[in-house]
Design a protein around this motif. Structure first.
Motif, PDB file in Angstrom:
ATOM      1  N   SER A 261      73.077 -68.481   3.970  1.00 29.61           N
ATOM      2  CA  SER A 261      71.662 -68.131   4.025  1.00 29.61           C
ATOM      3  C   SER A 261      71.327 -67.096   2.960  1.00 29.61           C
ATOM      4  O   SER A 261      72.132 -66.213   2.664  1.00 29.61           O
ATOM      5  CB  SER A 261      71.316 -67.576   5.411  1.00 29.61           C
ATOM      6  OG  SER A 261      71.596 -68.525   6.414  1.00 29.61           O
ATOM      7  N   ALA A 262      70.128 -67.217   2.402  1.00 29.74           N
ATOM      8  CA  ALA A 262      69.675 -66.248   1.405  1.00 29.74           C
ATOM      9  C   ALA A 262      69.538 -64.872   2.048  1.00 29.74           C
ATOM     10  O   ALA A 262      69.068 -64.745   3.182  1.00 29.74           O
ATOM     11  CB  ALA A 262      68.354 -66.693   0.800  1.00 29.74           C
ATOM     12  N   ASP A 263      69.949 -63.838   1.319  1.00 31.27           N
ATOM     13  CA  ASP A 263      69.887 -62.473   1.816  1.00 31.27           C
ATOM     14  C   ASP A 263      69.278 -61.587   0.730  1.00 31.27           C
ATOM     15  O   ASP A 263      70.004 -61.029  -0.102  1.00 31.27           O
ATOM     16  CB  ASP A 263      71.284 -61.983   2.188  1.00 31.27           C
ATOM     17  CG  ASP A 263      71.277 -60.588   2.801  1.00 31.27           C
ATOM     18  OD1 ASP A 263      70.175 -60.028   2.962  1.00 31.27           O
ATOM     19  OD2 ASP A 263      72.360 -60.067   3.114  1.00 31.27           O
ATOM     20  N   PRO A 264      67.957 -61.455   0.701  1.00 34.22           N
ATOM     21  CA  PRO A 264      67.300 -60.663  -0.350  1.00 34.22           C
ATOM     22  C   PRO A 264      67.703 -59.199  -0.369  1.00 34.22           C
ATOM     23  O   PRO A 264      67.443 -58.502  -1.355  1.00 34.22           O
ATOM     24  CB  PRO A 264      65.805 -60.825  -0.032  1.00 34.22           C
ATOM     25  CG  PRO A 264      65.706 -62.049   0.819  1.00 34.22           C
ATOM     26  CD  PRO A 264      66.987 -62.083   1.602  1.00 34.22           C
ATOM     27  N   SER A 265      68.315 -58.707   0.699  1.00 35.46           N
ATOM     28  CA  SER A 265      68.714 -57.302   0.720  1.00 35.46           C
ATOM     29  C   SER A 265      69.715 -56.986  -0.383  1.00 35.46           C
ATOM     30  O   SER A 265      69.789 -55.847  -0.860  1.00 35.46           O
ATOM     31  CB  SER A 265      69.295 -56.925   2.085  1.00 35.46           C
ATOM     32  OG  SER A 265      70.523 -57.585   2.322  1.00 35.46           O
ATOM     33  N   LEU A 266      70.486 -57.967  -0.805  1.00 28.62           N
ATOM     34  CA  LEU A 266      71.429 -57.762  -1.904  1.00 28.62           C
ATOM     35  C   LEU A 266      70.687 -57.416  -3.189  1.00 28.62           C
ATOM     36  O   LEU A 266      71.009 -56.442  -3.874  1.00 28.62           O
ATOM     37  CB  LEU A 266      72.298 -59.007  -2.106  1.00 28.62           C
ATOM     38  CG  LEU A 266      73.290 -59.338  -0.998  1.00 28.62           C
ATOM     39  CD1 LEU A 266      73.892 -60.719  -1.238  1.00 28.62           C
ATOM     40  CD2 LEU A 266      74.384 -58.290  -0.944  1.00 28.62           C
ATOM     41  N   GLY A 267      69.680 -58.216  -3.520  1.00 27.53           N
ATOM     42  CA  GLY A 267      68.892 -57.952  -4.714  1.00 27.53           C
ATOM     43  C   GLY A 267      68.160 -56.632  -4.637  1.00 27.53           C
ATOM     44  O   GLY A 267      68.051 -55.896  -5.632  1.00 27.53           O
ATOM     45  N   ARG A 268      67.633 -56.300  -3.452  1.00 25.10           N
ATOM     46  CA  ARG A 268      66.940 -55.026  -3.289  1.00 25.10           C
ATOM     47  C   ARG A 268      67.887 -53.855  -3.524  1.00 25.10           C
ATOM     48  O   ARG A 268      67.503 -52.832  -4.119  1.00 25.10           O
ATOM     49  CB  ARG A 268      66.329 -54.941  -1.889  1.00 25.10           C
ATOM     50  CG  ARG A 268      65.227 -55.965  -1.621  1.00 25.10           C
ATOM     51  CD  ARG A 268      64.544 -55.672  -0.293  1.00 25.10           C
ATOM     52  NE  ARG A 268      63.631 -56.749   0.075  1.00 25.10           N
ATOM     53  CZ  ARG A 268      63.845 -57.626   1.040  1.00 25.10           C
ATOM     54  NH1 ARG A 268      64.958 -57.565   1.761  1.00 25.10           N
ATOM     55  NH2 ARG A 268      62.965 -58.573   1.312  1.00 25.10           N
ATOM     56  N   ALA A 269      69.132 -53.996  -3.078  1.00 22.38           N
ATOM     57  CA  ALA A 269      70.111 -52.932  -3.297  1.00 22.38           C
ATOM     58  C   ALA A 269      70.435 -52.790  -4.782  1.00 22.38           C
ATOM     59  O   ALA A 269      70.605 -51.673  -5.287  1.00 22.38           O
ATOM     60  CB  ALA A 269      71.382 -53.223  -2.504  1.00 22.38           C
ATOM     61  N   PHE A 270      70.492 -53.905  -5.496  1.00 23.67           N
ATOM     62  CA  PHE A 270      70.716 -53.856  -6.944  1.00 23.67           C
ATOM     63  C   PHE A 270      69.546 -53.141  -7.639  1.00 23.67           C
ATOM     64  O   PHE A 270      69.742 -52.342  -8.549  1.00 23.67           O
ATOM     65  CB  PHE A 270      70.864 -55.273  -7.504  1.00 23.67           C
ATOM     66  CG  PHE A 270      72.262 -55.834  -7.455  1.00 23.67           C
ATOM     67  CD1 PHE A 270      73.007 -55.793  -6.299  1.00 23.67           C
ATOM     68  CD2 PHE A 270      72.816 -56.425  -8.575  1.00 23.67           C
ATOM     69  CE1 PHE A 270      74.294 -56.321  -6.248  1.00 23.67           C
ATOM     70  CE2 PHE A 270      74.103 -56.952  -8.544  1.00 23.67           C
ATOM     71  CZ  PHE A 270      74.846 -56.900  -7.373  1.00 23.67           C
ATOM     72  N   ILE A 271      68.327 -53.468  -7.212  1.00 25.31           N
ATOM     73  CA  ILE A 271      67.135 -52.837  -7.812  1.00 25.31           C
ATOM     74  C   ILE A 271      67.160 -51.328  -7.586  1.00 25.31           C
ATOM     75  O   ILE A 271      66.909 -50.534  -8.503  1.00 25.31           O
ATOM     76  CB  ILE A 271      65.857 -53.458  -7.225  1.00 25.31           C
ATOM     77  CG1 ILE A 271      65.712 -54.914  -7.698  1.00 25.31           C
ATOM     78  CG2 ILE A 271      64.626 -52.643  -7.611  1.00 25.31           C
ATOM     79  CD1 ILE A 271      64.662 -55.711  -6.939  1.00 25.31           C
ATOM     80  N   ALA A 272      67.474 -50.914  -6.365  1.00 24.76           N
ATOM     81  CA  ALA A 272      67.521 -49.485  -6.056  1.00 24.76           C
ATOM     82  C   ALA A 272      68.580 -48.782  -6.893  1.00 24.76           C
ATOM     83  O   ALA A 272      68.355 -47.664  -7.400  1.00 24.76           O
ATOM     84  CB  ALA A 272      67.793 -49.286  -4.564  1.00 24.76           C
ATOM     85  N   ASN A 273      69.729 -49.419  -7.051  1.00 19.03           N
ATOM     86  CA  ASN A 273      70.778 -48.773  -7.835  1.00 19.03           C
ATOM     87  C   ASN A 273      70.419 -48.739  -9.318  1.00 19.03           C
ATOM     88  O   ASN A 273      70.735 -47.767 -10.023  1.00 19.03           O
ATOM     89  CB  ASN A 273      72.120 -49.469  -7.633  1.00 19.03           C
ATOM     90  CG  ASN A 273      73.278 -48.580  -8.039  1.00 19.03           C
ATOM     91  OD1 ASN A 273      73.238 -47.364  -7.845  1.00 19.03           O
ATOM     92  ND2 ASN A 273      74.304 -49.164  -8.625  1.00 19.03           N
ATOM     93  N   ALA A 274      69.757 -49.793  -9.796  1.00 21.87           N
ATOM     94  CA  ALA A 274      69.308 -49.780 -11.192  1.00 21.87           C
ATOM     95  C   ALA A 274      68.403 -48.581 -11.450  1.00 21.87           C
ATOM     96  O   ALA A 274      68.555 -47.868 -12.451  1.00 21.87           O
ATOM     97  CB  ALA A 274      68.583 -51.084 -11.518  1.00 21.87           C
ATOM     98  N   ALA A 275      67.465 -48.331 -10.552  1.00 17.17           N
ATOM     99  CA  ALA A 275      66.577 -47.184 -10.707  1.00 17.17           C
ATOM    100  C   ALA A 275      67.353 -45.873 -10.677  1.00 17.17           C
ATOM    101  O   ALA A 275      67.048 -44.936 -11.425  1.00 17.17           O
ATOM    102  CB  ALA A 275      65.518 -47.190  -9.608  1.00 17.17           C
ATOM    103  N   ARG A 276      68.357 -45.813  -9.847  1.00 17.68           N
ATOM    104  CA  ARG A 276      69.141 -44.580  -9.705  1.00 17.68           C
ATOM    105  C   ARG A 276      69.953 -44.260 -10.950  1.00 17.68           C
ATOM    106  O   ARG A 276      70.111 -43.082 -11.325  1.00 17.68           O
ATOM    107  CB  ARG A 276      70.079 -44.704  -8.494  1.00 17.68           C
ATOM    108  CG  ARG A 276      70.863 -43.447  -8.160  1.00 17.68           C
ATOM    109  CD  ARG A 276      71.785 -43.683  -6.975  1.00 17.68           C
ATOM    110  NE  ARG A 276      72.858 -44.614  -7.295  1.00 17.68           N
ATOM    111  CZ  ARG A 276      74.012 -44.267  -7.877  1.00 17.68           C
ATOM    112  NH1 ARG A 276      74.232 -43.001  -8.207  1.00 17.68           N
ATOM    113  NH2 ARG A 276      74.943 -45.166  -8.103  1.00 17.68           N
ATOM    114  N   ILE A 277      70.485 -45.286 -11.634  1.00 16.22           N
ATOM    115  CA  ILE A 277      71.402 -45.031 -12.749  1.00 16.22           C
ATOM    116  C   ILE A 277      70.708 -45.029 -14.108  1.00 16.22           C
ATOM    117  O   ILE A 277      71.333 -44.704 -15.118  1.00 16.22           O
ATOM    118  CB  ILE A 277      72.566 -46.049 -12.767  1.00 16.22           C
ATOM    119  CG1 ILE A 277      72.074 -47.461 -13.076  1.00 16.22           C
ATOM    120  CG2 ILE A 277      73.327 -46.011 -11.437  1.00 16.22           C
ATOM    121  CD1 ILE A 277      73.192 -48.498 -13.204  1.00 16.22           C
TER     122      ILE A 277
END
Length: 327
Positions: A261-277
């Motif tokens: 099943s698709a789990d958009p939370s993975l992409g959201r976590a990547f986005i949050a980390n991109a902003a952080r770094i």
């Protein structure tokens, strides 16, 4: 679940030796409590799985240690048939006792059983919890099933079980076409896979590219595909990885499946980390399936989000000036 079937199989089997037991590619949630922890060695290409089991006190590694013989091995089937066959072949080659195979029917448990019965004596399977478990009662040479990184006809190295193993992912190809020719500084490729995006970024005048990938076999392939000395390789969870210093750009085609099943939370976590770094004036370049709901996450973490006009299948985004640039 493995934890439902494994005790039944252990009760039905003949006794096996007192040496180490290999468990190949268990899920992160797998219950191994039926086995003696001090004898178990967990093998997984996923850094998150290795980290979890290591924290629980298990011995772990991304591949089978070549210098170890095992008293028994348990292979947890993966959805990629060639990868699953390779795991069984590796276990058979290094195991002196039984090789146990466990998997859901949707992961090919029946087809693997059929294939193995053509090559070796297999014990009667046990069915439970939508899956099957069975074990080899004999020994066979399955070396023709063994697979690792290999050169694809398309000119890149890949391997079974790696994302986009049979060709360039069309979403990544679209993102490459949208990247600016003028890229400088340090770039992070989150979820780098076998290195397609990074290889293209390294045609620019950048200082360095960090390839961050949680799947060890994918990273091995990336080392074949990306030989530029500016490339730095990290076996790490891209959702939480931290660079030595903040980066000027992030590129990514984030995963969106933990299971079927698709789990958009993975992409959201990547986005949050991109902003952080990212540095304060850094930018994220991202491609994703059109239906995935990432707009709120992008707006929460970036001051400016630009739609780069993808197509009916994929959205292309450039996000600038991270709001939450701490870490």
């Amino acid at each position: 679940m493995l934890g439902d079937r494994l005790p039944l199989a252990l009760d039905a089997m003949d006794a096996w030796g007192n040496g180490p037991v290999a468990v190949l590619h268990p899920s992160e949630e797998a219950d191994l409590s039926a086995l003696p922890k001090d004898r178990v060695h967990v093998v997984s290409p996923l850094v998150m799985v290795c980290d979890r089991f290591e924290q629980m006190g298990y011995s772990v590694s991304p591949e089978l240690p070549k210098d170890t013989r095992f008293a028994a091995s348990i292979v947890c089937l993966t959805r990629a048939r060639a990868e699953a066959q390779s795991l069984v072949a590796a276990a058979m080659a290094q195991t002196d006792g039984p090789v146990i195979v466990d998997g859901l029917k949707t992961d090919g448990a029946d087809s693997m059983l059929k294939a193995l019965r053509k090559r070796v004596e297999v014990g009667a399977p046990i069915s439970k919890a939508h899956g099957k478990i069975y074990w080899m009662a004999g020994v066979a040479d399955l070396s023709d099933w063994a697979r690792g990184p290999e050169l694809h006809p398309g000119g890149f190295w890949t391997a079974p079980g790696v994302f986009s193993a049979d060709g360039v992912d069309p979403a990544s190809e679209m993102l490459v076409g949208a990247l600016p020719e003028a890229m400088v500084g340090t770039v992070a490729d989150l979820g780098a896979g076998w290195g397609y995006l990074s290889a293209h970024v390294l045609t620019r005048d950048v200082k360095a590219v960090h390839l961050v990938e949680a799947h060890d076999m994918a990273l091995q392939c990336a080392r074949h595909n990306v030989t530029d000395p500016r490339a730095q390789f990290h076996w790490a969870d891209a959702a939480v990885w931290s660079p030595p210093e903040k980066v000027d750009a992030v590129i990514m085609n984030p995963p969106f499946h933990k299971s079927r099943s698709a789990d958009p939370s993975l992409g959201r976590a990547f986005i949050a980390n991109a902003a952080r770094i990212l540095r304060p004036h850094g930018a994220l370049w991202m491609v994703a399936n059109r239906h995935l709901p990432y707009e709120d996450a992008l707006a929460s973490h970036f001051t400016k989000v630009v739609d780069l006009d993808g197509d009916a299948r994929f959205k292309l985004v450039r996000a600038e000036r991270p709001k939450k640039n701490k870490g």
